[in-house]
Design a protein around this motif. Sequence first.
Motif, PDB file in Angstrom:
ATOM      1  N   MET A 162       0.847  -1.193   0.000  1.00  9.01           N
ATOM      2  CA  MET A 162       0.000   0.000   0.000  1.00  9.01           C
ATOM      3  C   MET A 162       0.881   1.241   0.000  1.00  9.01           C
ATOM      4  O   MET A 162       1.891   1.280   0.708  1.00  9.01           O
ATOM      5  CB  MET A 162      -0.919  -0.003   1.221  1.00  9.01           C
ATOM      6  CG  MET A 162      -1.887   1.184   1.248  1.00  9.01           C
ATOM      7  SD  MET A 162      -2.941   1.173   2.706  1.00  9.01           S
ATOM      8  CE  MET A 162      -4.078  -0.132   2.286  1.00  9.01           C
ATOM      9  N   ILE A 163       0.532   2.245  -0.804  1.00 14.99           N
ATOM     10  CA  ILE A 163       1.314   3.480  -0.855  1.00 14.99           C
ATOM     11  C   ILE A 163       0.416   4.676  -0.556  1.00 14.99           C
ATOM     12  O   ILE A 163      -0.808   4.580  -0.616  1.00 14.99           O
ATOM     13  CB  ILE A 163       1.974   3.662  -2.229  1.00 14.99           C
ATOM     14  CG1 ILE A 163       0.906   3.779  -3.330  1.00 14.99           C
ATOM     15  CG2 ILE A 163       2.935   2.540  -2.540  1.00 14.99           C
ATOM     16  CD1 ILE A 163       1.474   4.080  -4.698  1.00 14.99           C
ATOM     17  N   ASP A 164       1.055   5.810  -0.231  1.00 12.68           N
ATOM     18  CA  ASP A 164       0.263   6.987   0.099  1.00 12.68           C
ATOM     19  C   ASP A 164       0.110   7.890  -1.128  1.00 12.68           C
ATOM     20  O   ASP A 164       0.612   7.604  -2.206  1.00 12.68           O
ATOM     21  CB  ASP A 164       0.862   7.740   1.289  1.00 12.68           C
ATOM     22  CG  ASP A 164       2.294   8.203   1.009  1.00 12.68           C
ATOM     23  OD1 ASP A 164       2.649   8.343  -0.178  1.00 12.68           O
ATOM     24  OD2 ASP A 164       3.043   8.414   1.972  1.00 12.68           O
ATOM     25  N   PHE A 165      -0.586   9.002  -0.937  1.00 10.59           N
ATOM     26  CA  PHE A 165      -0.893   9.902  -2.053  1.00 10.59           C
ATOM     27  C   PHE A 165       0.358  10.402  -2.763  1.00 10.59           C
ATOM     28  O   PHE A 165       0.359  10.588  -3.978  1.00 10.59           O
ATOM     29  CB  PHE A 165      -1.700  11.102  -1.555  1.00 10.59           C
ATOM     30  CG  PHE A 165      -3.113  10.791  -1.167  1.00 10.59           C
ATOM     31  CD1 PHE A 165      -3.891   9.949  -1.952  1.00 10.59           C
ATOM     32  CD2 PHE A 165      -3.671  11.344  -0.019  1.00 10.59           C
ATOM     33  CE1 PHE A 165      -5.205   9.673  -1.613  1.00 10.59           C
ATOM     34  CE2 PHE A 165      -4.989  11.072   0.328  1.00 10.59           C
ATOM     35  CZ  PHE A 165      -5.754  10.234  -0.462  1.00 10.59           C
ATOM     36  N   LYS A 166       1.432  10.626  -2.006  1.00 13.94           N
ATOM     37  CA  LYS A 166       2.639  11.227  -2.585  1.00 13.94           C
ATOM     38  C   LYS A 166       3.252  10.360  -3.677  1.00 13.94           C
ATOM     39  O   LYS A 166       3.980  10.850  -4.532  1.00 13.94           O
ATOM     40  CB  LYS A 166       3.689  11.470  -1.488  1.00 13.94           C
ATOM     41  CG  LYS A 166       3.295  12.503  -0.439  1.00 13.94           C
ATOM     42  CD  LYS A 166       4.436  12.856   0.479  1.00 13.94           C
ATOM     43  CE  LYS A 166       4.802  11.717   1.394  1.00 13.94           C
ATOM     44  NZ  LYS A 166       3.769  11.450   2.431  1.00 13.94           N
ATOM     45  N   HIS A 167       2.979   9.066  -3.643  1.00 12.15           N
ATOM     46  CA  HIS A 167       3.610   8.147  -4.581  1.00 12.15           C
ATOM     47  C   HIS A 167       2.683   7.720  -5.720  1.00 12.15           C
ATOM     48  O   HIS A 167       3.007   6.810  -6.477  1.00 12.15           O
ATOM     49  CB  HIS A 167       4.119   6.912  -3.832  1.00 12.15           C
ATOM     50  CG  HIS A 167       5.199   7.230  -2.840  1.00 12.15           C
ATOM     51  ND1 HIS A 167       4.925   7.472  -1.511  1.00 12.15           N
ATOM     52  CD2 HIS A 167       6.534   7.389  -2.995  1.00 12.15           C
ATOM     53  CE1 HIS A 167       6.060   7.735  -0.882  1.00 12.15           C
ATOM     54  NE2 HIS A 167       7.044   7.702  -1.751  1.00 12.15           N
ATOM     55  N   ILE A 168       1.544   8.379  -5.838  1.00  6.69           N
ATOM     56  CA  ILE A 168       0.611   8.063  -6.931  1.00  6.69           C
ATOM     57  C   ILE A 168       0.848   9.019  -8.090  1.00  6.69           C
ATOM     58  O   ILE A 168       0.903  10.238  -7.899  1.00  6.69           O
ATOM     59  CB  ILE A 168      -0.854   8.154  -6.450  1.00  6.69           C
ATOM     60  CG1 ILE A 168      -1.123   7.066  -5.406  1.00  6.69           C
ATOM     61  CG2 ILE A 168      -1.818   8.005  -7.627  1.00  6.69           C
ATOM     62  CD1 ILE A 168      -2.527   7.097  -4.835  1.00  6.69           C
ATOM     63  N   VAL A 169       0.992   8.470  -9.285  1.00 10.34           N
ATOM     64  CA  VAL A 169       1.218   9.281 -10.482  1.00 10.34           C
ATOM     65  C   VAL A 169      -0.134   9.672 -11.081  1.00 10.34           C
ATOM     66  O   VAL A 169      -0.981   8.811 -11.348  1.00 10.34           O
ATOM     67  CB  VAL A 169       2.058   8.503 -11.518  1.00 10.34           C
ATOM     68  CG1 VAL A 169       2.182   9.293 -12.812  1.00 10.34           C
ATOM     69  CG2 VAL A 169       3.435   8.201 -10.955  1.00 10.34           C
ATOM     70  N   GLY A 170      -0.340  10.974 -11.296  1.00  7.18           N
ATOM     71  CA  GLY A 170      -1.590  11.452 -11.872  1.00  7.18           C
ATOM     72  C   GLY A 170      -2.715  11.524 -10.847  1.00  7.18           C
ATOM     73  O   GLY A 170      -2.489  11.514  -9.642  1.00  7.18           O
ATOM     74  N   HIS A 171      -3.953  11.633 -11.350  1.00  5.58           N
ATOM     75  CA  HIS A 171      -5.168  11.669 -10.525  1.00  5.58           C
ATOM     76  C   HIS A 171      -5.143  12.814  -9.503  1.00  5.58           C
ATOM     77  O   HIS A 171      -5.645  12.681  -8.377  1.00  5.58           O
ATOM     78  CB  HIS A 171      -5.378  10.333  -9.803  1.00  5.58           C
ATOM     79  CG  HIS A 171      -5.341   9.139 -10.707  1.00  5.58           C
ATOM     80  ND1 HIS A 171      -6.197   9.001 -11.779  1.00  5.58           N
ATOM     81  CD2 HIS A 171      -4.522   8.053 -10.727  1.00  5.58           C
ATOM     82  CE1 HIS A 171      -5.926   7.867 -12.411  1.00  5.58           C
ATOM     83  NE2 HIS A 171      -4.908   7.283 -11.796  1.00  5.58           N
ATOM     84  N   GLU A 172      -4.560  13.942  -9.908  1.00  2.33           N
ATOM     85  CA  GLU A 172      -4.393  15.069  -8.992  1.00  2.33           C
ATOM     86  C   GLU A 172      -5.720  15.582  -8.433  1.00  2.33           C
ATOM     87  O   GLU A 172      -5.800  15.914  -7.239  1.00  2.33           O
ATOM     88  CB  GLU A 172      -3.655  16.223  -9.695  1.00  2.33           C
ATOM     89  CG  GLU A 172      -2.219  15.918 -10.088  1.00  2.33           C
ATOM     90  CD  GLU A 172      -2.110  15.246 -11.450  1.00  2.33           C
ATOM     91  OE1 GLU A 172      -0.963  15.016 -11.895  1.00  2.33           O
ATOM     92  OE2 GLU A 172      -3.155  14.958 -12.069  1.00  2.33           O
ATOM     93  N   GLN A 173      -6.748  15.650  -9.284  1.00  2.00           N
ATOM     94  CA  GLN A 173      -8.033  16.193  -8.827  1.00  2.00           C
ATOM     95  C   GLN A 173      -8.675  15.303  -7.766  1.00  2.00           C
ATOM     96  O   GLN A 173      -9.221  15.796  -6.770  1.00  2.00           O
ATOM     97  CB  GLN A 173      -8.981  16.364 -10.013  1.00  2.00           C
ATOM     98  CG  GLN A 173      -8.587  17.507 -10.949  1.00  2.00           C
ATOM     99  CD  GLN A 173      -9.588  17.681 -12.082  1.00  2.00           C
ATOM    100  OE1 GLN A 173     -10.160  16.716 -12.573  1.00  2.00           O
ATOM    101  NE2 GLN A 173      -9.796  18.916 -12.498  1.00  2.00           N
ATOM    102  N   ILE A 174      -8.608  13.992  -7.974  1.00  2.00           N
ATOM    103  CA  ILE A 174      -9.185  13.064  -6.996  1.00  2.00           C
ATOM    104  C   ILE A 174      -8.422  13.160  -5.679  1.00  2.00           C
ATOM    105  O   ILE A 174      -9.018  13.228  -4.593  1.00  2.00           O
ATOM    106  CB  ILE A 174      -9.151  11.613  -7.533  1.00  2.00           C
ATOM    107  CG1 ILE A 174     -10.106  11.456  -8.717  1.00  2.00           C
ATOM    108  CG2 ILE A 174      -9.510  10.619  -6.428  1.00  2.00           C
ATOM    109  CD1 ILE A 174     -10.107  10.084  -9.341  1.00  2.00           C
TER     110      ILE A 174
END
Length: 333
Positions: free
Chosen positions: A1-13
């Motif tokens: 499981m990763i946190d928001f900082k490591h997600i590419v894209g989906h900025e609005q969500i």
Amino acid sequence: MIDFKHIVGHEQIIQHLKDAIKSGKVSHAYIFVGEDNAGKNLLANAFAMNLQCEDREDKSDACGKCKSCIQAASNNHPDIIRITHEKASIGVDDVRIQVNNDIQIKPYSSPYKIYIIDEAEKLTEAAQNALLKTIEEPPVYAVILLLTNNLNALLPTILSRCVTLKCKAVDKELIKKLLMEEYKIPDYQAELSAVFAQGNVGKAVKYASSDEFIEIKNDVLHLLKYIDDMELYEIIDGLKRISENKGNINDYLDLMILWYRDVLMYKVTKNLNLLTYKEEYLDITKQANIKSYEGIEKIITAIEKAKIRLNANVNFDIAIELMLFTIKENGND
């Protein structure tokens, strides 16, 4: 499981979810919708981790170090529950036992009790109606996350009571950067995988690191480079090769479309930097010089028609044969 900082894209969500956490206005039910591998699970998992974090410094980003974050990262958090099912559908008993009955028990150690239902499109109507009762009158600590690739599979009554978040295509350059930096994929392979995935990060990672995908790409390139000079029996052999991989036929056809779009792009612009198949520029430029605009457009249309026919369960061999013959007919205009 990763946190928001490591997600590419989906900025609005991500921003929407962060704002909900900061303001304390977290909904009791969310729907994450997008195609498979588009990031629904990553977003839901990161949201769950952030909600349960014991030490959020800015009130919206998980610390990644507390006991709760460590448990969430290892998929072993007692208050983050993933609904499982053994059958092809998610039945009413699955919902009653794993959600409705369990949700009355207060969280063990966290402010929330979070239920993640992946493949929510598989919920039967009875299961959805059972879930609806809980969504309508949830305990104050409950958060239900539905993940689906098909919003139409959910009842209007479910949709009307949930916050719906749609996963959009991620920018190609962001995906390419991820592949090169995190997965050490060479520039050319990263570029092709990013373009081919059409904004789907999960697909791009899969394609970039898949030996099978590389083999499919090589088969397609061999066929398209030499089809103008092939005899009929050689084209039929190519057809048989494709037939052996019917399960991957859409990958074959999408790669072929990319090739002819490159041919068309170079014919229009004469700019090699705009090509997806940059390493094949000699063959791309050769075909661009001998094919007409009309011929290239006919070929692209034929491939797209083949996709439609196959999705409509038209005979596989006939659909592919018609497509290959159209490509052959428009070889040297």
